[in-house]
Design a protein around this motif. Structure first.
Motif, PDB file in Angstrom:
ATOM      1  N   GLU A 283     -54.930 -17.487  18.754  1.00  0.00           N
ATOM      2  CA  GLU A 283     -54.398 -18.486  19.669  1.00  0.00           C
ATOM      3  C   GLU A 283     -53.357 -17.873  20.610  1.00  0.00           C
ATOM      4  N   SER A 284     -53.517 -18.141  21.912  1.00  0.00           N
ATOM      5  CA  SER A 284     -52.551 -17.743  22.959  1.00  0.00           C
ATOM      6  C   SER A 284     -52.383 -16.231  23.072  1.00  0.00           C
TER       7      SER A 284
ATOM      8  N   GLY B   6     -54.522 -23.320  27.527  1.00  0.00           N
ATOM      9  CA  GLY B   6     -54.889 -24.357  26.570  1.00  0.00           C
ATOM     10  C   GLY B   6     -56.387 -24.601  26.559  1.00  0.00           C
TER      11      GLY B   6
ATOM     12  N   SER C  39     -58.541 -24.622  23.868  1.00  0.00           N
ATOM     13  CA  SER C  39     -59.165 -23.547  23.097  1.00  0.00           C
ATOM     14  C   SER C  39     -60.628 -23.800  22.787  1.00  0.00           C
TER      15      SER C  39
ATOM     16  N   TRP D 148     -47.438 -25.684  14.426  1.00  0.00           N
ATOM     17  CA  TRP D 148     -48.438 -26.673  14.829  1.00  0.00           C
ATOM     18  C   TRP D 148     -49.648 -26.637  13.901  1.00  0.00           C
ATOM     19  N   GLY D 149     -50.028 -25.434  13.453  1.00  0.00           N
ATOM     20  CA  GLY D 149     -51.243 -25.303  12.660  1.00  0.00           C
ATOM     21  C   GLY D 149     -51.099 -25.693  11.209  1.00  0.00           C
TER      22      GLY D 149
ATOM     23  N   VAL E 265     -54.447 -20.005  13.806  1.00  0.00           N
ATOM     24  CA  VAL E 265     -53.620 -21.029  14.449  1.00  0.00           C
ATOM     25  C   VAL E 265     -52.121 -20.761  14.360  1.00  0.00           C
TER      26      VAL E 265
ATOM     27  N   HIS F 178     -50.141 -20.724  17.615  1.00  0.00           N
ATOM     28  CA  HIS F 178     -50.242 -21.867  18.524  1.00  0.00           C
ATOM     29  C   HIS F 178     -48.845 -22.315  18.932  1.00  0.00           C
TER      30      HIS F 178
END
Length: 580
Positions: free
Chosen positions: A248-249, A293, A295, A377-378, A408, A411
């Motif tokens: 992520e990111s 964003g 994903s 967040w995950g 995640v 995130h």
């Protein structure tokens, strides 16, 4: 209190409304901050500093005779101001977070999704606070604007302000026309598209929405390329097990010159550690279909081998996915047992759980049976998720297998420290933190406070470092020797200035000859990508992997030695012909 002339109060009201309409651009960073003096005096920047829409509304009031009582013109002006503010928030939010111009046809589903996030209490507290403040501002405007507009109308009809507003409007019109001729196509200091007013942006938004809608309609009639359907004729001999890990990111901005030292400091030790244990690596850049964003669109692009940049296209393809020859189905036809590891997938308000790509085994939130503390967040630490999937899938599945892992822990937001690294990852699933021998430092309150004070890019590096340490430890200790591991980012990180939509993509294997095959496609040796521009596309990874595995597995293609074609940018949507 001084007795200000009426025209001065009216000017103050206009200036206050102008500042209010610029607040979204300042909050979301689509204007440079602090504003340099050279920026302020540049006439070509007037369309960023002044609301030309508000000036146009003032001219309408100045040219319309004043009548007591209800006035449709004043009602139009009073309604236009909050509308301009709301559109400004939407416009700046899309540009600031997704790094593209707004397209309402594509963005409308995400507004609904944002509502679901709020219902599920998944939005950061400052987003909720911002929403409450915005609603309060709108309520205040609804109460006070009619009186302010009536006051403005009275004074805009009187000589001191009447002639001034019309004169200033004429001068600004000349400057805007000059800017339109000289500034179009010039690289701007902001993400702002080449619009001089909200009205123009709305027209461009509407045109882009119509064009996107027409593109989706045309896709059903485009001549089909049946490349992916022909993969069912392949016959691979002892192919490697495959991991695809999406971080992520994890964007290429992290390896760009401003942050290159941090990136090399992270990847150098990881690369040395993996090389010492027999792992070979090659790295390139790949353009994702989205930035900041969304994903799931990047995941769909990678698995389907076709660019999916907007939600309406995904919604159009979604009902047909079980019949399409995507990567998962192709691997299943080659004898792979497939599984997906997606920890955040769970049933929530407005969201349901579906195995869209037909994996043989799924590891979603409920399947992981995680009972430990929430991390970011995950919620579920990536080290724990990977350990569960390894124990319940990798160790109990015949070779070859395919494990798709959507990590995640990195995130956004990145303000909380990553989870601790432990010797027994499954112990992270216990509510009590006792009995967890750690291989790394556990986050403390002071660590959390220190991280929150750092720039966002440094916060993100902490999370990426955690994920790479998790992966390196796993590959060295657990991954089967005959494996190919693909690690790539889903998109550029939100809230960090970047150019383009590229992410790093890495190929890792203990088989050096397998890794070397990717050099023909623009990969360079090692885990540190070169500074070269985008060389690959996420949509092209499907055909690249198929071609490389075909060449490496001593494959028979119905007795033909020809390798399947490589589609660097994927195929058209209509090429996803259903399998028999």
């Amino acid at each position: 209190m001084p007795d200000w002339p009426g025209w001065a109060v009216a000017v103050g009201v206009l200036m206050g409304l102008n500042v209010l309409l610029q607040v979204p651009a300042l909050l979301f960073g689509t204007l440079p901050w602090p504003l340099a003096s050279s920026y302020l005096v540049d006439p070509l920047r007037l369309h960023h500093l002044l609301s030309l829409d508000l000036l146009g509304l003032a001219c309408v009031l100045a040219l319309t005779p004043y009548r007591a009582g209800w006035s449709p013109v004043r009602a139009l002006v009073a309604g236009s101001v909050p509308f301009l503010l709301c559109y400004g928030v939407y416009d700046a939010a899309v540009q600031g977070m997704l790094h593209r111009s707004p397209i309402v046809y594509a963005d409308a589903p995400h507004l609904v999704g944002a509502g679901h996030l709020l219902l599920n209490l998944q939005m950061p507290w400052w987003h909720v606070l911002g929403l409450v403040v915005a609603l309060g501002v709108l309520a205040l405007l609804a109460r006070t604007l009619p009186g302010l507009i009536r006051y403005l109308h009275v004074h805009l009809r009187r000589p001191p302000l009447h002639h001034s507003v019309l004169g200033v409007s004429g001068v600004i019109l000349v400057l805007v026309l000059w800017a339109a001729v000289t500034d179009r196509g010039v690289e701007r200091e902001t993400y702002q598209s080449a619009c001089f007013s909200v009205a123009e942006c709305m027209v461009r938004n509407a045109n882009a929405s119509i064009e996107l809608s027409r593109d989706l309609a045309r896709s059903s009639s485009t001549p089909a390329d049946s490349t992916y359907r022909t993969y069912q004729a392949l016959r691979w001999n002892r192919p490697p097990s495959l991991y695809v890990v999406v971080l992520e990111s994890y964007g290429s901005v992290l390896a760009a010159p401003p942050h290159r030292a941090l990136y090399d400091g992270l990847m150098g030790p990881v690369s040395d550690s993996l090389a010492a244990s027999g792992w070979h690596a090659a790295t390139a850049h790949s353009s994702a279909p989205v930035s900041g964003g969304l994903s799931w669109l990047s995941v769909a692009t990678t698995l389907l081998g076709t660019p999916i940049e907007h939600q309406p296209l995904f919604d159009m393809l979604r009902p047909k996915l079980p019949r399409y020859p995507h990567l998962v189905r192709t691997l299943q036809q080659q004898g792979y047992t497939t599984a997906t590891l997606q920890p955040p997938v769970r049933t929530r308000a407005g969201l349901s759980v579906h195995n869209l790509y037909g994996f043989d085994r799924t590891f979603y939130f409920e399947d992981l049976e995680y009972r430990g503390p929430d991390y970011g967040w995950g919620i579920v630490p990536d080290q724990y998720s990977l350990a569960v999937a390894h124990n319940q899938f990798v160790e109990q599945t015949a070779r070859p297998f395919f494990l798709f892992f959507e990590a995640v822990s990195s995130h956004a937001p990145w303000t909380t420290p990553p989870p601790p690294l432990v010797d027994d990852p499954l112990s992270l699933g216990n509510r009590s933190p006792e009995g967890r021998p750690e291989t790394g430092r556990s986050p403390s309150a002071d660590d959390a406070a220190s991280l929150q004070e750092r720039p966002p890019v440094e916060q993100l590096f902490r999370q990426i470092e955690y994920d790479w340490r998790v992966l390196a430890d796993y590959l060295q200790a657990k991954a089967p020797s005959n494996s190919l591991v693909v690690v790539l980012g889903d998109h550029q990180p939100p809230g960090i200035d970047n150019a383009g939509s590229a992410t790093p993509v890495h190929m890792l294997s203990r088989d050096a000859s397998l890794v070397r095959r990717f050099e023909d496609y623009g990969f360079s040796e090692g885990l540190q990508p070169s500074a070269a521009p985008d060389t690959l596309h996420h949509a092209g990874l499907y055909s690249m992997l198929t071609r490389v595995l075909t060449a490496h597995s001593e494959t028979d293609i119905d007795s033909s030695p020809v390798l399947p074609p490589y589609h660097p940018q994927g195929v058209e949507h209509s090429a996803l012909l259903p399998t028999p």
